[in-house]
Design a protein around this motif. Structure first.
Motif, mmCIF file in Angstrom:
data_model
loop_
_atom_site.group_PDB
_atom_site.id
_atom_site.type_symbol
_atom_site.label_atom_id
_atom_site.label_comp_id
_atom_site.label_asym_id
_atom_site.label_seq_id
_atom_site.Cartn_x
_atom_site.Cartn_y
_atom_site.Cartn_z
ATOM 1 N N LYS A 166 0.885 -1.396 0.301
ATOM 2 C CA LYS A 166 0.015 -0.115 0.737
ATOM 3 C C LYS A 166 0.939 0.687 0.060
ATOM 4 C CE LYS A 166 -3.430 -2.392 2.155
ATOM 5 N NZ LYS A 166 -3.621 -3.478 2.800
ATOM 6 N N GLY A 167 0.001 2.539 -0.276
ATOM 7 C CA GLY A 167 1.330 3.209 -0.538
ATOM 8 C C GLY A 167 0.425 4.675 -1.610
ATOM 9 N N THR A 168 0.974 6.014 -1.951
ATOM 10 C CA THR A 168 0.366 6.784 -2.816
ATOM 11 C C THR A 168 0.853 6.266 -4.159
ATOM 12 O OG1 THR A 168 -0.184 8.496 -1.216
ATOM 13 C CG2 THR A 168 0.292 8.932 -2.844
ATOM 14 N N PRO A 169 0.858 6.643 -5.271
ATOM 15 C CA PRO A 169 1.547 6.072 -6.101
ATOM 16 C C PRO A 169 1.868 7.103 -6.751
ATOM 17 C CG PRO A 169 -0.659 5.062 -6.443
ATOM 18 C CD PRO A 169 -0.817 5.990 -5.305
ATOM 19 N N ILE A 170 3.692 7.778 -6.770
ATOM 20 C CA ILE A 170 3.947 8.141 -7.632
ATOM 21 C C ILE A 170 4.222 7.961 -9.284
ATOM 22 C CG2 ILE A 170 4.299 9.715 -5.489
ATOM 23 C CD1 ILE A 170 7.291 8.969 -6.280
ATOM 24 N N LEU A 171 4.253 6.674 -10.014
ATOM 25 C CA LEU A 171 4.006 6.647 -11.227
ATOM 26 C C LEU A 171 3.852 5.813 -11.314
ATOM 27 C CD1 LEU A 171 6.222 6.871 -13.600
ATOM 28 C CD2 LEU A 171 7.909 6.442 -12.532
ATOM 29 N N GLY A 172 3.273 5.245 -12.538
ATOM 30 C CA GLY A 172 2.693 4.274 -12.993
ATOM 31 C C GLY A 172 2.786 3.717 -14.021
ATOM 32 N N ILE A 173 3.118 2.332 -14.119
ATOM 33 C CA ILE A 173 3.601 2.012 -16.009
ATOM 34 C C ILE A 173 1.939 1.129 -16.560
ATOM 35 C CG2 ILE A 173 4.610 0.936 -17.857
ATOM 36 C CD1 ILE A 173 6.747 2.071 -15.971
ATOM 37 N N ASP A 174 1.386 1.553 -17.699
ATOM 38 C CA ASP A 174 0.379 0.326 -18.021
ATOM 39 C C ASP A 174 1.045 -0.112 -18.937
ATOM 40 O OD1 ASP A 174 -2.133 -0.879 -18.786
ATOM 41 O OD2 ASP A 174 -2.777 2.097 -19.057
ATOM 42 N N VAL A 175 0.743 -1.857 -18.438
ATOM 43 C CA VAL A 175 1.186 -2.838 -19.170
ATOM 44 C C VAL A 175 0.277 -3.525 -19.511
ATOM 45 C CG1 VAL A 175 4.052 -2.444 -18.290
ATOM 46 C CG2 VAL A 175 1.869 -4.176 -16.565
ATOM 47 N N TRP A 176 -1.055 -3.236 -19.387
ATOM 48 C CA TRP A 176 -2.194 -3.889 -20.266
ATOM 49 C C TRP A 176 -1.746 -3.377 -22.010
ATOM 50 C CZ3 TRP A 176 -7.700 -4.625 -20.017
ATOM 51 C CH2 TRP A 176 -8.234 -4.698 -17.956
ATOM 52 N N GLU A 177 -2.239 -4.845 -22.894
ATOM 53 C CA GLU A 177 -1.934 -4.918 -24.204
ATOM 54 C C GLU A 177 -1.852 -3.534 -25.000
ATOM 55 O OE1 GLU A 177 -2.788 -8.354 -25.632
ATOM 56 O OE2 GLU A 177 -1.172 -9.720 -24.879
ATOM 57 N N HIS A 178 -3.708 -2.598 -24.581
ATOM 58 C CA HIS A 178 -3.874 -1.908 -25.257
ATOM 59 C C HIS A 178 -2.866 -0.694 -25.145
ATOM 60 C CE1 HIS A 178 -6.559 -1.206 -21.812
ATOM 61 N NE2 HIS A 178 -5.048 0.449 -21.644
ATOM 62 N N ALA A 179 -2.139 -0.667 -24.223
ATOM 63 C CA ALA A 179 -0.920 0.246 -23.787
ATOM 64 C C ALA A 179 0.474 0.447 -25.248
ATOM 65 C CB ALA A 179 -0.669 1.041 -22.824
ATOM 66 N N TYR A 180 0.207 -1.186 -25.280
ATOM 67 C CA TYR A 180 1.298 -0.566 -26.503
ATOM 68 C C TYR A 180 1.385 -2.154 -27.389
ATOM 69 C CZ TYR A 180 2.318 -5.222 -23.881
ATOM 70 O OH TYR A 180 1.911 -6.867 -23.392
ATOM 71 N N TYR A 181 0.636 -2.630 -27.671
ATOM 72 C CA TYR A 181 0.784 -3.477 -28.615
ATOM 73 C C TYR A 181 0.292 -3.141 -30.452
ATOM 74 C CZ TYR A 181 -0.368 -8.512 -29.764
ATOM 75 O OH TYR A 181 0.262 -9.447 -30.445
ATOM 76 N N LEU A 182 -0.230 -2.210 -30.595
ATOM 77 C CA LEU A 182 -0.517 -1.408 -32.194
ATOM 78 C C LEU A 182 1.739 -1.412 -32.688
ATOM 79 C CD1 LEU A 182 -3.206 1.135 -32.112
ATOM 80 C CD2 LEU A 182 -3.054 -1.445 -32.862
ATOM 81 N N LYS A 183 1.613 -1.002 -31.656
ATOM 82 C CA LYS A 183 3.277 -0.701 -32.066
ATOM 83 C C LYS A 183 4.288 -1.493 -32.256
ATOM 84 C CE LYS A 183 7.081 3.145 -31.711
ATOM 85 N NZ LYS A 183 7.132 3.320 -32.703
ATOM 86 N N TYR A 184 4.439 -2.278 -30.289
ATOM 87 C CA TYR A 184 5.304 -3.114 -29.745
ATOM 88 C C TYR A 184 4.600 -4.296 -30.240
ATOM 89 C CZ TYR A 184 7.338 1.050 -28.440
ATOM 90 O OH TYR A 184 7.604 2.374 -27.891
ATOM 91 N N GLN A 185 3.341 -4.842 -30.166
ATOM 92 C CA GLN A 185 2.978 -6.420 -30.573
ATOM 93 C C GLN A 185 3.064 -7.255 -29.207
ATOM 94 O OE1 GLN A 185 5.044 -5.787 -33.715
ATOM 95 N NE2 GLN A 185 2.494 -3.834 -33.960
ATOM 96 N N ASN A 186 3.577 -8.257 -29.553
ATOM 97 C CA ASN A 186 3.906 -8.877 -27.846
ATOM 98 C C ASN A 186 5.118 -8.281 -27.337
ATOM 99 O OD1 ASN A 186 5.394 -9.629 -30.753
ATOM 100 N ND2 ASN A 186 6.371 -11.258 -29.089
ATOM 101 N N LYS A 187 5.947 -7.452 -27.741
ATOM 102 C CA LYS A 187 7.308 -6.745 -27.631
ATOM 103 C C LYS A 187 7.233 -6.146 -25.967
ATOM 104 C CE LYS A 187 9.088 -6.334 -31.793
ATOM 105 N NZ LYS A 187 8.144 -6.971 -32.514
ATOM 106 N N ARG A 188 6.461 -6.321 -24.837
ATOM 107 C CA ARG A 188 6.451 -5.198 -23.943
ATOM 108 C C ARG A 188 7.534 -4.705 -23.412
ATOM 109 N NH1 ARG A 188 3.299 -7.347 -18.443
ATOM 110 N NH2 ARG A 188 1.424 -7.984 -19.799
ATOM 111 N N ALA A 189 8.662 -6.320 -23.320
ATOM 112 C CA ALA A 189 10.590 -5.186 -22.543
ATOM 113 C C ALA A 189 10.344 -3.706 -23.785
ATOM 114 C CB ALA A 189 10.916 -6.454 -23.336
ATOM 115 N N ASP A 190 10.513 -3.927 -25.192
ATOM 116 C CA ASP A 190 10.455 -2.622 -25.391
ATOM 117 C C ASP A 190 9.792 -1.779 -25.841
ATOM 118 O OD1 ASP A 190 12.112 -4.611 -26.686
ATOM 119 O OD2 ASP A 190 11.191 -4.670 -29.057
ATOM 120 N N TYR A 191 8.091 -1.529 -24.907
ATOM 121 C CA TYR A 191 7.575 -0.989 -25.222
ATOM 122 C C TYR A 191 8.496 -0.366 -23.907
ATOM 123 C CZ TYR A 191 3.135 1.219 -21.570
ATOM 124 O OH TYR A 191 2.368 1.586 -20.925
#
Ligand code: MN3
Length: 222
Positions: A175-200
């Motif tokens: 628990k805590g106060t988020p100060i930075l968040g990274i969306d790792v849902w496929e909708h956040a990167y799939y069009l450009k990076y497809q399966n390559k989440r690490a590249d995103y």
């Protein structure tokens, strides 16, 4: 006749306001502002469809319940007692509102002196923190988020959450106060990076708004 028309319009406006408590903040940059790291089409669909959907469904879920008078943060703090619709959509709305602000087209923003000190104390260096956050995002199985949070004892911690959960929720492991968040849902990167989440995740660091993360840090340690 004219007066009646105005009253009707005012009534409709008021009715709309009552039934749509939660709203999206306008995106603080153009959809194509992050091109190279996050493409315009992804940003547009993400903001106007995915994130907008959480707001619509959250408003549907809270309208006519005591929750419609509560802040988003308050709802998240007792979300274990609420329906899956409230949990998913309150989380989804909060997470995306944060996400848009921690991104920027401005190049080479830096953490403040105070945040840098805290990062070095907790992780050794900014690069080590980035690596830890990227790993949290890469290791999150399925859809979810990686987070940098300020815990109750004012320390920094890295964590991740499934789906649209977040560290403000009473069900959260860390628990805590988020100060930075990274969306790792496929909708956040799939069009450009497809399966390559690490590249995103690598590209993500080019567009982080460290000024905003620093502002949130200073707010959280007050
Ligand atoms: Mn998303």
């Amino acid at each position: 006749m004219k007066v009646l028309k105005i009253s009707a319009a005012a009534f409709l406006l008021a009715a709309q306001f009552v039934t749509a408590q939660f709203k999206q903040t306008p995106l603080p940059y153009a959809y194509n502002a992050l091109e190279g790291s996050i493409d315009a089409q992804t940003m547009e669909i993400h903001y106007t469809k995915h994130a907008a959907g959480y707001v619509t469904n959250l408003n549907k879920a809270v309208t006519g319940t005591p929750l419609e008078k509560e802040s988003l943060e308050k709802i998240l703090s007792h979300v274990s007692k609420e329906s899956p619709a409230v949990r998913n959509n309150a989380g989804g709305h909060y997470n995306h509102e944060l996400f848009w602000t921690v991104l920027t087209p401005e190049k080479n923003t830096q953490p403040s002196a105070e945040l840098t000190k805290a990062i070095n104390a907790s992780f050794g260096s900014l690069d080590a923190l980035k690596e830890k956050l990227s790993k949290a995002g890469a290791d999150r199985f399925g859809s979810g988020w990686a987070w940098l949070v300020v815990t109750a004892d004012k320390k920094l911690a890295v964590t991740s959450s499934p789906n649209q959960d977040n560290p403000l929720m009473d069900i959260s492991e860390v628990k805590g106060t988020p100060i930075l968040g990274i969306d790792v849902w496929e909708h956040a990167y799939y069009l450009k990076y497809q399966n390559k989440r690490a590249d995103y995740l690598t590209a993500f660091w080019n567009v982080v708004n460290w000024k905003e993360v620093s502002r949130r840090y200073e707010q959280a340690i007050k």
